[in-house]
Motif scaffolding. Structure first.
Motif, mmCIF file in Angstrom:
data_model
loop_
_atom_site.group_PDB
_atom_site.id
_atom_site.type_symbol
_atom_site.label_atom_id
_atom_site.label_comp_id
_atom_site.label_asym_id
_atom_site.label_seq_id
_atom_site.Cartn_x
_atom_site.Cartn_y
_atom_site.Cartn_z
ATOM 1 N N ALA A 1 0.844 -1.206 0.000
ATOM 2 C CA ALA A 1 0.000 0.000 0.000
ATOM 3 C C ALA A 1 0.873 1.248 0.000
ATOM 4 C CB ALA A 1 -0.935 -0.012 1.209
ATOM 5 N N LYS A 2 2.021 1.193 0.703
ATOM 6 C CA LYS A 2 2.917 2.353 0.717
ATOM 7 C C LYS A 2 3.520 2.562 -0.681
ATOM 8 C CE LYS A 2 6.542 4.676 3.278
ATOM 9 N NZ LYS A 2 7.525 4.642 4.360
ATOM 10 N N ARG A 3 3.842 1.469 -1.316
ATOM 11 C CA ARG A 3 4.385 1.569 -2.672
ATOM 12 C C ARG A 3 3.343 2.168 -3.620
ATOM 13 N NH1 ARG A 3 8.566 -2.166 -5.533
ATOM 14 N NH2 ARG A 3 8.311 -1.543 -7.669
ATOM 15 N N TYR A 4 2.105 1.702 -3.479
ATOM 16 C CA TYR A 4 1.007 2.209 -4.312
ATOM 17 C C TYR A 4 0.807 3.705 -4.050
ATOM 18 C CZ TYR A 4 -3.499 2.009 -6.724
ATOM 19 O OH TYR A 4 -4.531 2.203 -7.605
ATOM 20 N N TYR A 5 0.842 4.072 -2.761
ATOM 21 C CA TYR A 5 0.711 5.489 -2.397
ATOM 22 C C TYR A 5 1.843 6.293 -3.050
ATOM 23 C CZ TYR A 5 0.897 9.790 0.309
ATOM 24 O OH TYR A 5 0.944 11.116 0.670
ATOM 25 N N ALA A 6 3.074 5.774 -2.908
ATOM 26 C CA ALA A 6 4.247 6.508 -3.401
ATOM 27 C C ALA A 6 4.180 6.690 -4.914
ATOM 28 C CB ALA A 6 5.522 5.763 -3.025
ATOM 29 N N PRO B 1 20.170 8.564 -3.931
ATOM 30 C CA PRO B 1 20.325 7.779 -5.148
ATOM 31 C C PRO B 1 21.629 8.186 -5.850
ATOM 32 C CG PRO B 1 18.596 9.449 -5.440
ATOM 33 C CD PRO B 1 19.199 9.668 -4.090
ATOM 34 N N TYR B 2 22.395 7.206 -6.303
ATOM 35 C CA TYR B 2 23.669 7.571 -6.925
ATOM 36 C C TYR B 2 24.066 6.536 -7.971
ATOM 37 C CZ TYR B 2 25.988 3.848 -4.363
ATOM 38 O OH TYR B 2 26.349 2.607 -3.897
ATOM 39 N N ILE B 3 25.009 6.948 -8.788
ATOM 40 C CA ILE B 3 25.629 5.999 -9.717
ATOM 41 C C ILE B 3 27.087 6.403 -9.838
ATOM 42 C CG2 ILE B 3 25.377 7.135 -11.978
ATOM 43 C CD1 ILE B 3 24.011 4.344 -12.769
ATOM 44 N N SER B 4 27.935 5.447 -10.128
ATOM 45 C CA SER B 4 29.354 5.748 -10.302
ATOM 46 C C SER B 4 29.929 4.784 -11.313
ATOM 47 C CB SER B 4 30.079 5.622 -8.957
ATOM 48 O OG SER B 4 31.421 6.005 -9.098
ATOM 49 N N VAL C 1 21.244 -1.116 -9.609
ATOM 50 C CA VAL C 1 20.461 -2.283 -9.160
ATOM 51 C C VAL C 1 19.137 -1.903 -8.481
ATOM 52 C CG1 VAL C 1 22.432 -3.845 -8.874
ATOM 53 C CG2 VAL C 1 21.787 -2.345 -6.978
ATOM 54 N N THR C 2 18.834 -0.603 -8.398
ATOM 55 C CA THR C 2 17.674 -0.179 -7.597
ATOM 56 C C THR C 2 16.333 -0.530 -8.245
ATOM 57 O OG1 THR C 2 18.824 1.621 -6.494
ATOM 58 C CG2 THR C 2 16.471 1.903 -6.776
ATOM 59 N N ASP C 3 15.438 -1.037 -7.405
ATOM 60 C CA ASP C 3 14.026 -1.171 -7.756
ATOM 61 C C ASP C 3 13.426 0.234 -7.581
ATOM 62 O OD1 ASP C 3 11.277 -1.347 -7.538
ATOM 63 O OD2 ASP C 3 11.292 -3.169 -6.330
ATOM 64 N N ILE C 4 13.026 0.845 -8.662
ATOM 65 C CA ILE C 4 12.656 2.262 -8.649
ATOM 66 C C ILE C 4 11.427 2.531 -7.770
ATOM 67 C CG2 ILE C 4 11.160 2.488 -10.677
ATOM 68 C CD1 ILE C 4 14.358 4.402 -10.217
ATOM 69 N N LEU D 1 12.604 3.125 -4.294
ATOM 70 C CA LEU D 1 13.094 4.502 -4.152
ATOM 71 C C LEU D 1 11.911 5.453 -3.969
ATOM 72 C CD1 LEU D 1 15.359 6.645 -4.295
ATOM 73 C CD2 LEU D 1 15.104 6.626 -6.761
ATOM 74 N N ALA D 2 10.847 5.258 -4.749
ATOM 75 C CA ALA D 2 9.639 6.094 -4.599
ATOM 76 C C ALA D 2 9.090 5.977 -3.180
ATOM 77 C CB ALA D 2 8.586 5.676 -5.625
ATOM 78 N N MET D 3 9.058 4.759 -2.635
ATOM 79 C CA MET D 3 8.568 4.551 -1.261
ATOM 80 C C MET D 3 9.404 5.327 -0.255
ATOM 81 S SD MET D 3 7.832 0.512 -1.232
ATOM 82 C CE MET D 3 7.583 0.274 0.512
ATOM 83 N N ALA D 4 10.717 5.316 -0.465
ATOM 84 C CA ALA D 4 11.613 6.011 0.474
ATOM 85 C C ALA D 4 11.359 7.509 0.453
ATOM 86 C CB ALA D 4 13.064 5.703 0.137
ATOM 87 N N LEU D 5 10.870 8.025 -0.678
ATOM 88 C CA LEU D 5 10.657 9.474 -0.798
ATOM 89 C C LEU D 5 9.419 9.960 -0.034
ATOM 90 C CD1 LEU D 5 11.462 9.994 -4.592
ATOM 91 C CD2 LEU D 5 12.867 10.718 -2.659
ATOM 92 N N VAL D 6 8.583 9.028 0.432
ATOM 93 C CA VAL D 6 7.311 9.418 1.067
ATOM 94 C C VAL D 6 7.527 10.260 2.322
ATOM 95 C CG1 VAL D 6 5.292 8.499 2.322
ATOM 96 C CG2 VAL D 6 5.963 7.506 0.127
#
Ligand SMILES: Cc1cc2nc3c(=O)[nH]c(=O)nc-3n(C[C@H](O)[C@H](O)[C@H](O)COP(=O)(O)O)c2cc1C
Length: 201
Positions: free
Chosen positions: A38-43, A101-104, A134-137, A140-145
């Motif tokens: 549900a949090k993922r859906y919200y995000a 979020p980063y890349i190198s 490798v991130t499941d995007i 990342l959206a959930m973390a931004l909530v």
């Protein structure tokens, strides 16, 4: 648009309170699993409309609801579980947490990320790192909530941010999280417009 069945006190909420779970269980059986979904859906779907969500949560308060029946995911026979979660996501002030979020390509930006993670941790700030190779995007959206700060780590590639980072910055901007601070770090060879290109329009 929600529908309230007065006789049985069921609120049919369509997308509101939904989750992407396909299950034969009609009702929530594993709250932890449904909370994540549900949090993922919200995000991914609701977050850009936070003020509308807030108004609708206040409207729902005026009704006695025994069951919430969304069109996606299981029904809630204990609605307070999802109502409380939505209240937190939509109303709470963001926490002193950094999403990074980063890349190198060659490790220089990664060194900067490692340095800043340690420096922030020493100051009691939680950092959630996302290696974009490798991130499941959706995660990342959930973390931004519920976070106050985003730091983007990217090398300069073809005079701008790495394409994966550009994609994530575009997406994060579209989701309109309640973020207070935005910063970027990164390594470059000779120059470019990485910071300017990352700036929200
Ligand atoms: C395909 C490619 C394109 C690059 N384009 C630029 C550029 O436009 N401007 C620049 O300053 N550096 C450019 N660089 C150099 C990198 O930004 C530099 O090597 C940086 O230190 C790499 O960081 P990293 O170790 O985190 O991958 C480029 C490197 C690569 C591989």
């Amino acid at each position: 648009m929600l529908t309230y069945l007065r006789e049985d006190k069921i609120l049919f909420t369509c997308d509101f309170f939904g989750s992407h779970i396909a299950t034969t269980d009609l009702y929530v059986s594993d709250e932890g699993q449904v909370y994540e979904a549900a949090k993922r859906y919200y995000a991914e779907i609701m977050m850009p409309f936070r003020t509308t969500i807030q108004k609708n949560l206040e409207k729902v308060n005026n009704y006695t609801v025994n069951t919430i029946a969304p069109s996606h995911g299981p029904m809630y026979d204990k609605p307070e579980f999802i109502l409380k979660a939505y209240h937190r996501w939509a109303f709470d002030e963001p926490k002193n947490i950094v999403v990074l979020p980063y890349i190198s390509m060659h490790g220089s930006t990664r060194q900067m990320v490692e340095y800043i993670v340690v420096a922030l941790a020493k100051r009691g700030v939680t950092v959630k790192q996302f290696d974009l190779t490798v991130t499941d995007i959706g995660k990342l959206a959930m973390a931004l909530v519920d976070v106050a700060t985003v730091i983007i780590g990217t090398p300069t590639v073809l005079a701008g941010p790495h394409p994966n980072v550009a994609y994530v910055a575009f997406l994060a901007n579209a989701l309109r999280p309640n973020v207070k601070f935005l910063s970027s770090i990164g390594s470059y060879g000779w120059g470019g417009k990485t910071v300017e290109r990352l700036e929200p329009p």
